[in-house]
Design a protein around this motif. Structure first.
Motif, PDB file in Angstrom:
ATOM      1  N   UNK C 218       0.848  -1.186   0.000  1.00  0.00           N
ATOM      2  CA  UNK C 218       0.000   0.000   0.000  1.00  0.00           C
ATOM      3  C   UNK C 218       0.888   1.242   0.000  1.00  0.00           C
ATOM      4  N   UNK C 219       0.462   2.294  -0.653  1.00  0.00           N
ATOM      5  CA  UNK C 219       1.230   3.545  -0.772  1.00  0.00           C
ATOM      6  C   UNK C 219       2.639   3.250  -1.266  1.00  0.00           C
ATOM      7  N   UNK C 220       2.741   2.380  -2.263  1.00  0.00           N
ATOM      8  CA  UNK C 220       4.052   1.888  -2.698  1.00  0.00           C
ATOM      9  C   UNK C 220       4.963   3.018  -3.141  1.00  0.00           C
ATOM     10  N   UNK C 221       4.373   4.152  -3.581  1.00  0.00           N
ATOM     11  CA  UNK C 221       5.188   5.220  -4.163  1.00  0.00           C
ATOM     12  C   UNK C 221       5.703   6.233  -3.141  1.00  0.00           C
ATOM     13  N   UNK C 222       5.388   6.038  -1.837  1.00  0.00           N
ATOM     14  CA  UNK C 222       5.934   7.011  -0.874  1.00  0.00           C
ATOM     15  C   UNK C 222       7.412   6.753  -0.589  1.00  0.00           C
ATOM     16  N   UNK C 223       7.885   5.552  -0.850  1.00  0.00           N
ATOM     17  CA  UNK C 223       9.322   5.292  -0.732  1.00  0.00           C
ATOM     18  C   UNK C 223       9.660   4.114  -1.645  1.00  0.00           C
ATOM     19  N   UNK C 224       9.997   4.437  -2.890  1.00  0.00           N
ATOM     20  CA  UNK C 224      10.143   3.389  -3.899  1.00  0.00           C
ATOM     21  C   UNK C 224      11.344   2.493  -3.634  1.00  0.00           C
ATOM     22  N   UNK C 225      12.340   3.044  -2.921  1.00  0.00           N
ATOM     23  CA  UNK C 225      13.503   2.214  -2.588  1.00  0.00           C
ATOM     24  C   UNK C 225      13.073   1.092  -1.638  1.00  0.00           C
ATOM     25  N   UNK C 226      12.300   1.470  -0.617  1.00  0.00           N
ATOM     26  CA  UNK C 226      11.797   0.443   0.303  1.00  0.00           C
ATOM     27  C   UNK C 226      10.866  -0.527  -0.415  1.00  0.00           C
ATOM     28  N   UNK C 227      10.070   0.001  -1.351  1.00  0.00           N
ATOM     29  CA  UNK C 227       9.188  -0.885  -2.122  1.00  0.00           C
ATOM     30  C   UNK C 227      10.015  -1.934  -2.850  1.00  0.00           C
ATOM     31  N   UNK C 228      11.128  -1.495  -3.438  1.00  0.00           N
ATOM     32  CA  UNK C 228      11.968  -2.466  -4.160  1.00  0.00           C
ATOM     33  C   UNK C 228      12.553  -3.504  -3.209  1.00  0.00           C
ATOM     34  N   UNK C 229      12.908  -3.052  -1.995  1.00  0.00           N
ATOM     35  CA  UNK C 229      13.439  -4.007  -1.007  1.00  0.00           C
ATOM     36  C   UNK C 229      12.385  -5.055  -0.650  1.00  0.00           C
ATOM     37  N   UNK C 230      11.146  -4.579  -0.485  1.00  0.00           N
ATOM     38  CA  UNK C 230      10.061  -5.512  -0.162  1.00  0.00           C
ATOM     39  C   UNK C 230       9.856  -6.479  -1.324  1.00  0.00           C
ATOM     40  N   UNK C 231       9.900  -5.941  -2.543  1.00  0.00           N
ATOM     41  CA  UNK C 231       9.712  -6.800  -3.716  1.00  0.00           C
ATOM     42  C   UNK C 231      10.788  -7.874  -3.780  1.00  0.00           C
ATOM     43  N   UNK C 232      11.998  -7.437  -3.475  1.00  0.00           N
ATOM     44  CA  UNK C 232      13.112  -8.379  -3.522  1.00  0.00           C
ATOM     45  C   UNK C 232      12.943  -9.478  -2.466  1.00  0.00           C
ATOM     46  N   UNK C 233      12.557  -9.041  -1.274  1.00  0.00           N
ATOM     47  CA  UNK C 233      12.354 -10.019  -0.208  1.00  0.00           C
ATOM     48  C   UNK C 233      11.241 -11.008  -0.570  1.00  0.00           C
ATOM     49  N   UNK C 234      10.143 -10.470  -1.109  1.00  0.00           N
ATOM     50  CA  UNK C 234       9.016 -11.341  -1.475  1.00  0.00           C
ATOM     51  C   UNK C 234       9.443 -12.330  -2.551  1.00  0.00           C
ATOM     52  N   UNK C 235      10.235 -11.832  -3.465  1.00  0.00           N
ATOM     53  CA  UNK C 235      10.743 -12.675  -4.533  1.00  0.00           C
ATOM     54  C   UNK C 235      11.556 -13.835  -3.961  1.00  0.00           C
ATOM     55  N   UNK C 236      12.461 -13.485  -3.037  1.00  0.00           N
ATOM     56  CA  UNK C 236      13.320 -14.510  -2.438  1.00  0.00           C
ATOM     57  C   UNK C 236      12.516 -15.513  -1.623  1.00  0.00           C
ATOM     58  N   UNK C 237      11.469 -15.033  -0.966  1.00  0.00           N
ATOM     59  CA  UNK C 237      10.712 -15.949  -0.121  1.00  0.00           C
ATOM     60  C   UNK C 237       9.522 -16.543  -0.885  1.00  0.00           C
ATOM     61  N   UNK C 238       9.527 -16.355  -2.210  1.00  0.00           N
ATOM     62  CA  UNK C 238       8.490 -16.921  -3.073  1.00  0.00           C
ATOM     63  C   UNK C 238       7.078 -16.560  -2.614  1.00  0.00           C
ATOM     64  N   UNK C 239       6.922 -15.283  -2.282  1.00  0.00           N
ATOM     65  CA  UNK C 239       5.610 -14.787  -1.902  1.00  0.00           C
ATOM     66  C   UNK C 239       5.174 -13.821  -2.989  1.00  0.00           C
ATOM     67  N   UNK C 240       4.006 -14.072  -3.556  1.00  0.00           N
ATOM     68  CA  UNK C 240       3.601 -13.278  -4.706  1.00  0.00           C
ATOM     69  C   UNK C 240       3.067 -11.908  -4.281  1.00  0.00           C
ATOM     70  N   UNK C 241       3.485 -10.870  -5.004  1.00  0.00           N
ATOM     71  CA  UNK C 241       2.908  -9.536  -4.785  1.00  0.00           C
ATOM     72  C   UNK C 241       1.759  -9.377  -5.766  1.00  0.00           C
ATOM     73  N   UNK C 242       0.565  -9.164  -5.248  1.00  0.00           N
ATOM     74  CA  UNK C 242      -0.597  -9.117  -6.129  1.00  0.00           C
ATOM     75  C   UNK C 242      -1.064  -7.697  -6.415  1.00  0.00           C
ATOM     76  N   UNK C 243      -0.501  -6.723  -5.692  1.00  0.00           N
ATOM     77  CA  UNK C 243      -0.943  -5.360  -5.960  1.00  0.00           C
ATOM     78  C   UNK C 243       0.024  -4.337  -5.383  1.00  0.00           C
ATOM     79  N   UNK C 244       0.111  -3.193  -6.070  1.00  0.00           N
ATOM     80  CA  UNK C 244       0.825  -2.033  -5.547  1.00  0.00           C
ATOM     81  C   UNK C 244      -0.159  -0.882  -5.635  1.00  0.00           C
ATOM     82  N   UNK C 245      -0.587  -0.413  -4.480  1.00  0.00           N
ATOM     83  CA  UNK C 245      -1.588   0.662  -4.459  1.00  0.00           C
ATOM     84  C   UNK C 245      -0.860   1.990  -4.292  1.00  0.00           C
ATOM     85  N   UNK C 246      -1.117   2.967  -5.180  1.00  0.00           N
ATOM     86  CA  UNK C 246      -0.428   4.254  -5.043  1.00  0.00           C
ATOM     87  C   UNK C 246      -0.984   5.064  -3.875  1.00  0.00           C
ATOM     88  N   UNK C 247      -0.156   5.955  -3.350  1.00  0.00           N
ATOM     89  CA  UNK C 247      -0.635   6.901  -2.341  1.00  0.00           C
ATOM     90  C   UNK C 247      -1.687   7.777  -2.998  1.00  0.00           C
TER      91      UNK C 247
END
Lengths: 126, 288, 300
Positions: C218-247
């Motif tokens: 949620x509010x993925x665009x308030x800190x895109x660097x952190x968003x990328x970190x979360x994406x990377x972590x989800x990728x590594x832990x094989x957890x699918x990201x189903x949505x990125x909601x903008x602020x």
């Protein structure tokens, strides 16, 4: 030897309840004569450990097997320790389930078929 | 003096307030900061402490000596939590259900039950720039947060200021964290959710007899409902942190207001002074 | 019938706003507020209560002062320091009953305790099961179980497609009770250090209990660097990201009006929440995908 079936209603025409620990009632039945009694489950209201409470409670009925939908690891452990066979994955009408049991269509499971807390919210019609 | 920081609703900024307060007061007071949000502890992300010791948090669970047990079943009957079962000549224990009350071992007629520690979480101690830091963390899959909170609270200091960051909500772990504080700061946001949950938190601290005050975070044009509520309940609004992109960015990076916007240090010092005044006013005969 | 539970670990990431929007978007469903500690979904859905029940929590000890001989044995044995001056502190008492069993003059009774209330309500979006746990009460997990059980029953009786549960923050008792046995957990996070840290823990909890989890940032665009970190972590832990909601400021405005954002206005956030619901509905339809292959305890 008597068997216990987790029941959604107080008769043989009711459905098998998919839940074990949080099931409201059990049917304790002699498969030879099809004579049965209904046992309200005092274990279901436990804050925690309903499966354990329920298993201890129905073991006292001197049963040889339990027919139910799902049985978690704790209840399974208690039933096994008491030498009761656990048959999971049973669904549908109780009378039919008992017939299938008598004709040897079910095999007992060596371990729980669901994880912890599974029955905490499972409804009666899954 | 112990100040706890609670909120009712999650994500209102408890941790930001607790850490900013700690970083603003550390020059003047000795500060102990306890992270009692043991389900999701976050304080360390904001203050980056150096951890000097880690220990396990355990509860005592029964261990049955088979050679003494005669399978009478008294333990199982006594256990209110279904954590011990006796079947024929087998005794089963379920440590994840045990509350550690000790009833089974005390009541066993043959002294066949001793108690053994069972891990439910961890406790970390550390420090950073004059702040003593303690964090409790509940293990994944464990349900009982309260004993971990209780353990963290044992690390409070009798000297200086102890700040306690509580978890959201109003149930046992929160009460355990807040109970015994001299003052409770309730952090809210000016939304219907924030206000609703603030009123629950106020009820809780009133029941505990702890004086409280409110911090409105993300304050802006919608503050009126919260302020009106506080006036009605006679609760002081002690600080407003505006809805501000700069602050939101600092928060997202895990930077306290005292570190990111040093002008806020004065605000937080004044907040602490107001709290001391309020406590002084309410119990002028205490040991202070 | 499929049950989805919305969790986050960290509070305030937008669980209830999303649950409220799902209420407006899903066709045939029952809504369920599992955050019994600080229930807020009702504020969005304007329920009219149709059924109301007492919730009996655990037991509490009660000392009858007329009988008590003040021997102090109970005080000494209570592990929870719940007895002081021959009175029970209701907040500290865990209801273990040891005191009642050992009292030499039988002055202590264990009494059941009405620890809250729960409700079945009508809303314009469908039935809502919700609750209110009393202040400082134990057994929130049991109340959650009760609320979920009733929601299941309503779904079964009405042959409804979905149970949409708004979950509590944290990882402890009420979260475990909300999660276990659900078909899917939607984990709502935000791109902050705290949000990312708490997401990691709640993913582990889902895995521990064998529930498939998907992530929404949620509010993925308030800190895109952190968003990328979360994406990377989800990728590594094989957890699918189903949505990125903008602020979107409209989300807060909708909240101030106490209306689900998808009903409030057409905006970037509401568009993405509509997509999110479609993704979720698709995932719930696809039986193979919602299985738990490769997950621990993945036996159902």
């Amino acid at each position: 030897m008597n068997i216990a079936i987790s029941a959604s209603g107080p008769s043989l025409d009711a459905q098998v309840n998919p839940r074990f620990g949080r099931c409201e009632q059990f049917i304790i039945l002699d498969p030879e004569t099809m004579q049965f009694k209904v046992l309200a489950n005092t274990g279901q209201s436990a804050g925690g450990g309903a499966g354990i409470a329920t298993a201890q409670y129905i073991v006292k009925e001197g049963i040889g097997a339990v027919l139910t939908g799902n049985c978690g690891p704790n209840a399974h452990q208690v039933l096994s320790a008491a030498g009761v066979k656990v048959i999971t994955g049973v669904s549908g009408n109780i009378r039919e389930a008992v017939e299938l049991y008598k004709s040897g269509n079910y095999s007992s499971s060596d371990q729980a078929n669901v994880g912890d807390h599974f029955g905490m919210s499972k409804g009666s019609n899954r | 003096m112990i100040i706890s920081i609670a909120s009712g609703k999650g994500g209102t900024g408890k941790t930001l307030v607790a850490t900013s307060l700690a970083r603003s007061l550390m020059d003047t007071y000795s500060v102990t900061l306890l992270d009692c949000d043991v389900e999701e502890p976050n304080v360390h992300l904001f203050i980056n402490p150096e951890i000097t010791s880690t220990e396990e948090v355990t509860i005592k669970v029964p261990q049955v000596r088979q050679d003494r047990c005669n399978h009478c079943g008294k333990c199982s009957e006594a256990c209110a939590f279904n954590a011990i079962a006796v079947l024929g000549d087998t005794v089963l224990t379920f440590p994840e259900l045990c509350h550690g009350c000790g009833a089974c071992s005390y009541l066993c007629p043959r002294q066949a039950i001793s108690e053994t520690p069972y891990r439910i979480g961890t406790l970390e101690k550390g420090s950073v720039a004059g702040i003593d830091f303690v964090k409790g963390q509940l293990d994944i899959g464990r349900a009982m947060a309260t004993p971990v909170v209780r353990r963290v609270k044992q690390c409070r200091s009798d000297e200086g200021i102890t700040l306690i960051d509580a978890s959201p909500g109003t149930s046992c772990p929160v009460i355990e964290a807040v109970n015994g504080s001299d003052f409770c700061l309730l952090v809210t946001e000016p939304t219907p959710f924030g206000l609703n949950d603030l009123s629950l938190a106020v009820e809780a601290v009133k029941q505990l007899g702890i004086p409280c005050g409110v911090v409105i975070n993300r304050a802006g044009r919608f503050n009126e409902a919260v302020e009106q509520y506080c006036r009605k309940e006679n609760i002081p609004v002690l600080l407003k942190i505006p809805l501000d992109l700069k602050i939101a960015c600092l928060y997202s990076e895990g930077i306290t207001l005292a570190d990111g916007l040093p002008e806020w240090k004065m605000e937080f010092k004044q907040l602490a002074e107001r709290i001391m005044e309020l406590i002084g006013e309410r119990n002028c005969n205490t040991q202070r | 019938m499929k049950e989805i539970v919305i969790l986050s670990g960290k509070g305030g990431t937008g669980k209830t706003s999303i649950a409220g929007s799902f209420a407006a978007l899903a066709s045939s469903k029952v809504l369920c507020d599992c955050d019994v500690d600080a229930a807020d979904l009702n504020l969005l859905l304007e329920p009219s209560v149709e059924e109301e029940y007492d919730f009996t929590g655990g037991l509490l000890a009660f000392i009858n002062a007329d009988i008590c001989c003040q021997c102090n044995l109970c005080t000494q044995l209570c592990r929870f320091s719940a007895i002081k001056d021959f009175k029970v502190d209701d907040i500290a008492c865990e209801g273990c009953g040891l005191c009642a069993r050992i009292c030499p003059v039988k002055a202590i009774d264990m009494k059941s305790n009405v620890a809250g209330r729960w409700f079945v309500s009508k809303t314009k979006y469908g039935p809502l099961v919700h609750a209110r746990l009393g202040i400082a009460q134990d057994n929130s997990g049991k109340l959650v179980a009760q609320v979920r059980q009733r929601a299941k029953q309503i779904a079964a009786e009405g042959d409804l497609d979905y149970i949409i549960s708004d979950g509590p923050p944290g990882t402890g008792c009420p979260v475990i009770s909300s999660l276990t046995g659900a078909d899917l957990a939607l984990l709502v996070t935000e791109p902050t250090l705290s949000g990312a840290h708490d997401l990691e823990r709640i993913i582990q909890v889902c895995r521990h209990f064998g529930v498939k989890a998907v992530v929404c940032i949620n509010k993925f665009d308030i800190n895109e660097l952190n968003t990328r970190k979360i994406e990377q972590f989800c990728n590594e832990s094989e957890t699918r990201i189903v949505s990125r909601i903008p602020y979107d400021a409209a989300v807060t405005e909708a909240l101030m009006q106490a209306v689900p954002v998808v009903e409030y206005t057409e905006c970037n956030a509401s568009e993405e929440i509509i997509n999110l619901w479609q993704n979720i509905a698709f995932l719930l339809k696809d039986k193979n995908d919602v299985g738990n292959a490769g997950l621990k305890n993945g036996s159902f």
